[in-house]
Design an enzyme around this catalytic site. Structure first.
Site, PDB file in Angstrom:
ATOM      1  N   ASP A   1       0.833  -1.200   0.000  1.00  0.00           N
ATOM      2  CA  ASP A   1       0.000   0.000   0.000  1.00  0.00           C
ATOM      3  C   ASP A   1       0.866   1.248   0.000  1.00  0.00           C
ATOM      4  OD1 ASP A   1       0.577   0.730   2.850  1.00  0.00           O
ATOM      5  OD2 ASP A   1      -0.390  -1.199   3.201  1.00  0.00           O
TER       6      ASP A   1
ATOM      7  N   GLU B   1      21.584 -22.072 -19.079  1.00  0.00           N
ATOM      8  CA  GLU B   1      20.672 -21.212 -18.305  1.00  0.00           C
ATOM      9  C   GLU B   1      21.448 -20.077 -17.634  1.00  0.00           C
ATOM     10  OE1 GLU B   1      16.978 -23.988 -16.832  1.00  0.00           O
ATOM     11  OE2 GLU B   1      18.964 -24.506 -16.060  1.00  0.00           O
TER      12      GLU B   1
END
Ligand code: GLA
Length: 726
Positions: A531, A611
């Site tokens: 928030d 990777e």
């Protein structure tokens, strides 16, 4: 001047670049709301209508005038007691038990700069960027005073609202309900858009018509919650991403909140945002004041996209603070999904070695490094380094890691306590629980009473003693359960939920002041306290415990309605994903995590050489576009809940650079082609695809779009960089 007062009409007009907000003091001294929306001129009080409302309440001083009713008039700060039967912003219980107040205008002040709120997070601005309007309302019988605060950031199209409630009467009173903002609309049909969810699946877009009755969302959990984000949109029923009227209300607060939207008997719409009235009974002795958290208001006449971009700018430039708010963030690797509780000092060191080889800046040691903490059932509150587990002191570990060029970060959960901990055994009264009752547990832990200064001081001391042991440049501040059993051995009951939040903010402020160079990332079981309040202290927040790239498309889509990409914690994690079991290519995981503060949440030792090579390239790519990603304008180009693909773009302020991101959500036999239409480009300029060399007019990209390739396999992702060529 953004704020004007017209004496003869008792009219307040607030103008921002594209919006106007207007209210007036009427003949009885009530503050009536007249207008909020696209910028207009003139006195809007012609919109007020008066018809016989004899079956509604008529205030005594309206005399025989049955057309005057607070139940029908649009108000700026409606309160229980004046004959308004709708949901109101303020409910006060007086010493005699009555629930009543009657607030009338007394005076006002217009000031340079933006007001600040003591002890609470709030939007800030330089004195020449903002103005403040303070309107004093008073109940002349009871002595209650309410100061309405309006902060106006003219260029940003932002108006903030807060209020201070002060008891100047001789008797104590109790505030039972308090909102910081009310928006009354005399006409129009609206949808209520909220962002609901659950742990590991936060902020799903939900749109529902505001009909007669009251629609409400909120939190009684002590945090703003995974379930409902404290930010909503009221939209014209036809409003879309790129067109139509919409209003945002973003609460700058991390605790219990209540947001109500109601259509009344006359078809008027009212929206309120404020503190939740449950678990809240705030007593005010004579002379005491309660300050309400602020709400950030914004209006857009051009749909949700513009609204979001205005919020992004406001949050980035006027809410986030500290060294990192506008600075490049470290690419980090976190130990949680790499090792969970199963690590020692060597594990963390090896993670750092891998990080160094991959070009990752920082390693974060997550939960499990302190007290007796080998699972999530014990140890919280005992913030002493478990040197036996680490095999060395924290200082030694940090130094070793720093020596190979990797920075160090650490996880803490200051508000929590395990019953199986030394601190709980010596101070059970420091936990929030009701004497004589067995407390509700969640994740097998209790919450410390942060409304108490002595509790905060103790924890602050213990945590600083850890942070002082080495060059620690990052802290992940977690909070993994909701509050229950609300009671405090020290704080007056009724104040606990609010004072708890004030306590958390005070702690965070102290931490920021003491370690100004440290980056604090917020977290609450992922995005349970995502928030605007937390963003004042932590310029980034872990968006969700769900790191599945495909679920993240939705979670990050919902998050993007108010919160800028620069605050969204997003990491590439291992496959099959630990939350969903889904496997998605590393390339797709990278594209999704790049719509946030990029990092990793996996064990590189388990990766192949190819990777690892891809990760190096990913980081280089992120660094290349980081500035565009973090400070460019964000455009949503699809709705991942409805469309076959998720697409978004970052556009530089001069519209010269564009980074388009697309993730395919569906693949079928004999697949149809998806055309992604861009937005925010210069229609007359030509843009060149940096990879293929193909050139397109901005207008073509926006009107007809780009065809996406049809390729075998699920969840393909594309990141296309386009640059203007004149
Ligand atoms: C929460 C956080 C995770 C991790 C764990 C540790 O769930 O969101 O990222 O830190 O706690 O217990």
């Amino acid at each position: 001047m953004a704020i004007q007062f017209q004496e003869d009409n008792q009219l307040f007009t607030i103008n921002t670049r594209h919006t106007t907000y207007q209210m007036k003091v009427d003949r009885l001294g009530f503050l009536l709301h007249l207008y909020y929306g696209a910028r207009i001129s003139g006195n809007m009080d012609y919109l007020l209508t008066y018809y016989d409302r004899g079956f509604s309440g008529n205030p005594a001083d309206a005399g025989e005038d049955r057309t005057y009713s607070m139940d029908a008039l649009p108000q700026e700060y409606p309160h229980l007691g004046t004959g308004d039967y709708r949901s109101t912003a303020l409910v006060v219980r007086n010493a005699d038990g009555s629930e009543y107040c009657d607030l009338r205008y007394v005076s006002h002040e217009i000031k340079r700069g933006k007001y600040a709120l003591k002890g609470l997070p709030a939007v800030y601005a330089a004195d020449d960027e903002a103005q403040t309007l303070e309107i004093l309302l008073e109940d002349s019988v009871g002595g209650l005073q309410v100061r309405l605060l309006y902060g106006v950031l003219e260029e940003c199209d932002i108006i903030t609202r807060s209020a201070k409630i002060c008891n100047l009467g001789s008797e104590p009173i109790c505030v039972e309900k308090a909102a910081s903002v009310c928006l009354d609309f005399m006409s129009g049909d609206y949808d209520f858009i909220s962002f609901c969810g659950r742990h590991a699946m936060e902020r799903n877009f939900q749109r529902a018509r505001i009909a007669h009755g009251c629609q409400l969302i909120g939190s009684r959990r002590g945090t703003s919650s995974h379930q409902y984000n404290p930010a909503v949109i009221l939209a014209d029923r036809q409003a879309t991403e790129n067109a139509g009227s919409c209003y945002g209300m973003v609460f700058v607060y991390s605790g219990n909140f209540l947001c109500e939207a109601e259509q009344d008997q006359y078809g008027h719409t009212r929206a309120l945002m404020g503190l939740h009235s449950d678990l809240f009974h705030y007593p005010l002795e004579k002379g005491e004041t309660l300050t309400l958290p602020e709400t950030i208001l914004c209006y857009s006449a051009e749909g949700f996209g513009t609204l979001s971009r205005r919020y992004h700018q406001c949050i980035r430039e006027h809410l986030c603070r500290g060294k990192y708010s506008r600075q490049s963030r470290p690419v980090l690797i976190n130990s949680w999904e790499a090792a969970y509780f199963d690590f020692d000092g060597e594990t963390i060191y090896r993670l750092a070695e891998e990080a160094a080889a991959l070009g990752i800046d920082m390693v974060v040691m997550d939960d499990g490094w302190f007290g007796k903490r080998d699972d999530d059932n014990s140890g919280l509150g005992d913030w002493q380094v478990n040197e036996r587990k680490l095999g060395c002191t924290l200082g030694e570990l940090v130094r070793r890691i720093n020596d190979i060029g990797v920075r160090f970060g650490i996880w803490i959960e200051p508000e929590m306590v395990s019953e199986d901990s030394d601190i709980y055994r010596s101070h059970p009264e420091w936990a929030i629980q009701i004497p004589g009752r067995k407390p509700v547990r969640a994740r097998n832990q209790l919450v410390l009473d942060f409304s108490r200064k002595d509790v905060r001081d103790y924890i602050f001391g213990a945590i600083c003693a850890v942070l002082d042991q080495g060059d620690i440049s990052y802290v992940k501040w977690d909070m993994n359960r909701s509050l229950t059993d609300i009671y405090s051995a020290e704080t007056v009951q009724g104040k606990v939920t609010y004072d708890y939040m004030i306590g958390v903010y005070e702690f965070l402020e102290r931490l920021m002041q003491r370690y100004p160079d440290m980056l604090i990332e917020g977290c609450s079981g992922g995005g349970g306290r995502f928030d605007a309040g937390m963003l004042y202290y932590t310029p980034q927040i872990w968006c969700s415990d769900n790191t599945d790239a495909i679920d993240r498309l939705r979670i990050q889509y919902g998050t993007s309605f108010f919160y800028p990409v620069s605050v969204v914690g997003a990491h590439v994690s291992a496959v099959p994903n630990h939350q969903t079991g889904r496997s998605v290519s590393l390339s797709t995981r990278g594209v999704v995590a790049m719509a946030g503060t990029f990092g990793y949440e996996l064990n590189p030792e388990k990766l192949s050489a190819e990777e690892k090579e891809e990760i190096r390239a990913q980081i280089a790519r992120y660094r290349k576009y980081e500035n565009l990603i973090c400070s460019g304008a964000y455009y949503r180009l699809s709705d991942p809940f409805a469309d076959a693909y998720a697409a978004w773009a970052f556009v530089s302020p001069d519209r010269e650079q564009v980074l388009l991101n697309v993730v395919m959500q569906e693949i079928h036999g004999n697949m149809t082609v998806n055309y992604v239409r861009l937005n925010g480009l210069d229609p007359n300029a030509r843009y060149r695809d940096a990879e293929t060399g193909a050139c397109y007019y901005g207008s073509a990209l926006m009107e007809a779009g780009l065809p996406m390739p049809v390729e075998m396999g699920e969840y393909r992702a594309y990141q296309i960089y386009l640059e203007i060529i004149g």
